[in-house]
Design a protein around this motif. Sequence first.
Motif, short mmCIF file in Angstrom:
data_model
loop_
_atom_site.label_atom_id
_atom_site.label_comp_id
_atom_site.label_asym_id
_atom_site.label_seq_id
_atom_site.Cartn_x
_atom_site.Cartn_y
_atom_site.Cartn_z
N LEU A 211 -0.68 -0.37 -4.55
CA LEU A 211 -1.44 -0.73 -3.34
C LEU A 211 -1.70 0.50 -2.47
N SER A 212 -2.77 0.46 -1.68
CA SER A 212 -3.04 1.53 -0.72
C SER A 212 -1.94 1.48 0.35
N PRO A 213 -1.70 2.60 1.05
CA PRO A 213 -0.64 2.59 2.07
C PRO A 213 -0.85 1.51 3.12
N ARG A 214 -2.12 1.30 3.53
CA ARG A 214 -2.38 0.28 4.56
C ARG A 214 -2.03 -1.12 4.04
N SER A 215 -2.39 -1.39 2.76
CA SER A 215 -2.10 -2.70 2.20
C SER A 215 -0.60 -2.90 2.00
N ARG A 216 0.12 -1.82 1.71
CA ARG A 216 1.57 -1.94 1.58
C ARG A 216 2.16 -2.39 2.91
N GLU A 217 1.59 -1.87 3.98
CA GLU A 217 2.00 -2.25 5.33
C GLU A 217 1.66 -3.73 5.56
N LEU A 218 0.42 -4.12 5.16
CA LEU A 218 -0.04 -5.50 5.35
C LEU A 218 0.80 -6.50 4.57
N LYS B 77 3.82 -6.64 4.45
CA LYS B 77 4.93 -7.07 5.32
C LYS B 77 4.40 -7.92 6.48
N THR B 78 3.22 -7.56 6.99
CA THR B 78 2.77 -8.20 8.22
C THR B 78 1.73 -9.31 8.01
N ASN B 79 0.76 -9.08 7.13
CA ASN B 79 -0.34 -10.03 6.97
C ASN B 79 -0.98 -9.92 5.58
N PRO B 80 -0.29 -10.46 4.57
CA PRO B 80 -0.73 -10.24 3.18
C PRO B 80 -2.15 -10.74 2.87
N LEU B 81 -2.61 -11.77 3.61
CA LEU B 81 -3.96 -12.31 3.39
C LEU B 81 -5.01 -11.21 3.54
N ARG B 82 -4.74 -10.35 4.51
CA ARG B 82 -5.69 -9.29 4.85
C ARG B 82 -5.88 -8.26 3.74
N ILE B 83 -4.92 -8.20 2.80
CA ILE B 83 -5.06 -7.24 1.68
C ILE B 83 -6.35 -7.56 0.92
N LEU B 84 -6.70 -8.85 0.90
CA LEU B 84 -7.91 -9.26 0.17
C LEU B 84 -9.18 -8.70 0.81
N ASP B 85 -9.07 -8.28 2.06
CA ASP B 85 -10.19 -7.72 2.82
C ASP B 85 -10.41 -6.23 2.52
N SER B 86 -9.40 -5.61 1.90
CA SER B 86 -9.41 -4.15 1.76
C SER B 86 -10.52 -3.67 0.83
N LYS B 87 -11.11 -2.52 1.22
CA LYS B 87 -12.19 -1.95 0.40
C LYS B 87 -11.67 -0.77 -0.44
N GLU B 88 -10.36 -0.47 -0.32
CA GLU B 88 -9.78 0.64 -1.09
C GLU B 88 -9.86 0.31 -2.59
N PRO B 89 -10.33 1.27 -3.41
CA PRO B 89 -10.52 0.97 -4.84
C PRO B 89 -9.28 0.39 -5.52
N SER B 90 -8.09 0.92 -5.20
CA SER B 90 -6.88 0.40 -5.87
C SER B 90 -6.64 -1.06 -5.49
N ASP B 91 -6.90 -1.43 -4.24
CA ASP B 91 -6.71 -2.81 -3.79
C ASP B 91 -7.77 -3.73 -4.38
N VAL B 92 -9.01 -3.20 -4.47
CA VAL B 92 -10.11 -4.01 -5.01
C VAL B 92 -9.79 -4.41 -6.45
N ALA B 93 -9.24 -3.47 -7.23
CA ALA B 93 -8.92 -3.76 -8.62
C ALA B 93 -7.88 -4.88 -8.71
N LEU B 94 -6.90 -4.85 -7.82
CA LEU B 94 -5.83 -5.87 -7.86
C LEU B 94 -6.31 -7.24 -7.39
N LYS B 95 -7.36 -7.22 -6.61
CA LYS B 95 -7.86 -8.48 -6.01
C LYS B 95 -8.32 -9.47 -7.09
N GLU B 96 -8.90 -8.92 -8.18
CA GLU B 96 -9.43 -9.76 -9.27
C GLU B 96 -8.46 -10.86 -9.69
N GLU B 97 -7.18 -10.47 -9.86
CA GLU B 97 -6.20 -11.41 -10.40
C GLU B 97 -5.35 -12.08 -9.32
#
Length: 444
Positions: free
Chosen positions: A202-209, A211-231
């Motif tokens: 995960l991107s550093p910001r999503s790693r933070e999310l 803990k605080t707001n995991p739903l928001r990780i789905l909003d991330s435009k970071e390439p590493s997060d986008v790849a994980l979003k698929e599944e």
Amino acid sequence: MSTRPPDKETSGPPYQSVKGMRDLIGEDWFRMQGFFEKASEIALYYGFTPIEVPMLEDEQVFIRTIGETSEVVSKELYSLQTKGGSKLAIRPEFTAGIVRAYIEHGMQTLPQPVMLMTYGPLFRHDKPQRGRYRELYQFGMEILGSDRSINDVTIIRVVSDILNEVGLTNHFYKINSLGDKDCRMNHKKALIAYYKRFQKDLSPRSRELLKTNPLRILDSKEPSDVALKEEAPASMSYLSGPSKQHFKEVLECLEALNIAYEVDPALVRGLDYYNRTVFEYFIPNQETDESADNDKPQREPIALGGGGRYDYLAKILGAKRDVPAVGVGMGVDRITEGSGYKFVCPRVQKKARGYFIQLGAEAKMRSLTVIEVLRTAKFPIAHSLSKDSLGAQLGRAEELGIPYAIILGQKEVMENSVIVRNMQTRSQDSVKLEKLTEYVKKLK
Ligand code: AMP
């Protein structure tokens, strides 16, 4: 405020508009005003009534509803402390302020739902770039006091009608359902379990999310997060029976209305308060991206706005009972800058039908009286009261292609009349001032 004079050494004017904020002048002002008027007119026909909420609110109105970990609050909120010590924030969106007003004015006692619309500037300390400002304009609509799916569809339909009227007929929606409180909780648990397995990717910001707001990780435009979003687990798999039914009704109705949409399981929206239906709408980006690889030169579609249900928001702001509600924000900057946008003429912009010309000091003095007669006769004019020569004024009238000249000279002042000249045929009449209204009304 500092009284120090600006630095004279720098080039350009000493004071400029603040970064990310701009002056709306001439055509730009009319473009935006025309949109506001058109959108308001359409919304009024659908039963929305106008509301204006203050630019400043207690900062908690935004923090408690939008969510402390959202970008809008954590990074973009303009907040300030007054001299009296109150902590206020400048509105970054309309919904929270409108719900505060709904509760404060006891609108629960009115026949429900209450349908409200508003428009104006919002402020977000965003990173300025093309189509992204720190002072942005939105047109907003809210339907408060009903959980029925027809309200979600009404909002989407009115947005669609507004966009069609201004030429953006190629817009399309992405839509998803987040479900109610329990669905959201179960989905959240599943997301945490899923992302924990891939934490190191995960991107550093999503790693933070996480803990605080995991739903928001789905909003991330970071390439590493986008790849994980698929599944990633989709909220739709966690919908309760009533939430599933609600979503089904919304989709069926959109189909019946021929409104183009695509279900996007990763759509969560950036603000915390949403539940059940969430949606965003876009137009294709007509520009091609030179820097992108050749297989995919098309740019991402342009996001024009979004909205959704917020059934639990009112209680956060002190309502005794939940006030189920749904709303939308329309990004007016992007809409009016969008390719294909059709200029809609605002009510205040009147094309001049006459050019008012004055000759001599006395005529100049009388000018405003004649202009007032023309105004009450609803005969829009242009003029150049600061000019003296007949040639210069007639020249301007010809340049602008205005069909009539209204001429006030020395003789006309004495006779209490004006000359009305047809600029094309060059024929002219002397018209007494008291007959002028009647006369101009007959002009083609
Ligand atoms: P939001 O309220 O964040 O859902 O945004 C709704 C719409 O407002 C977006 O789709 C954009 O069209 C527009 N918008 C949001 N932020 C900005 C901004 N900083 N500048 C210009 N338009 C914006």
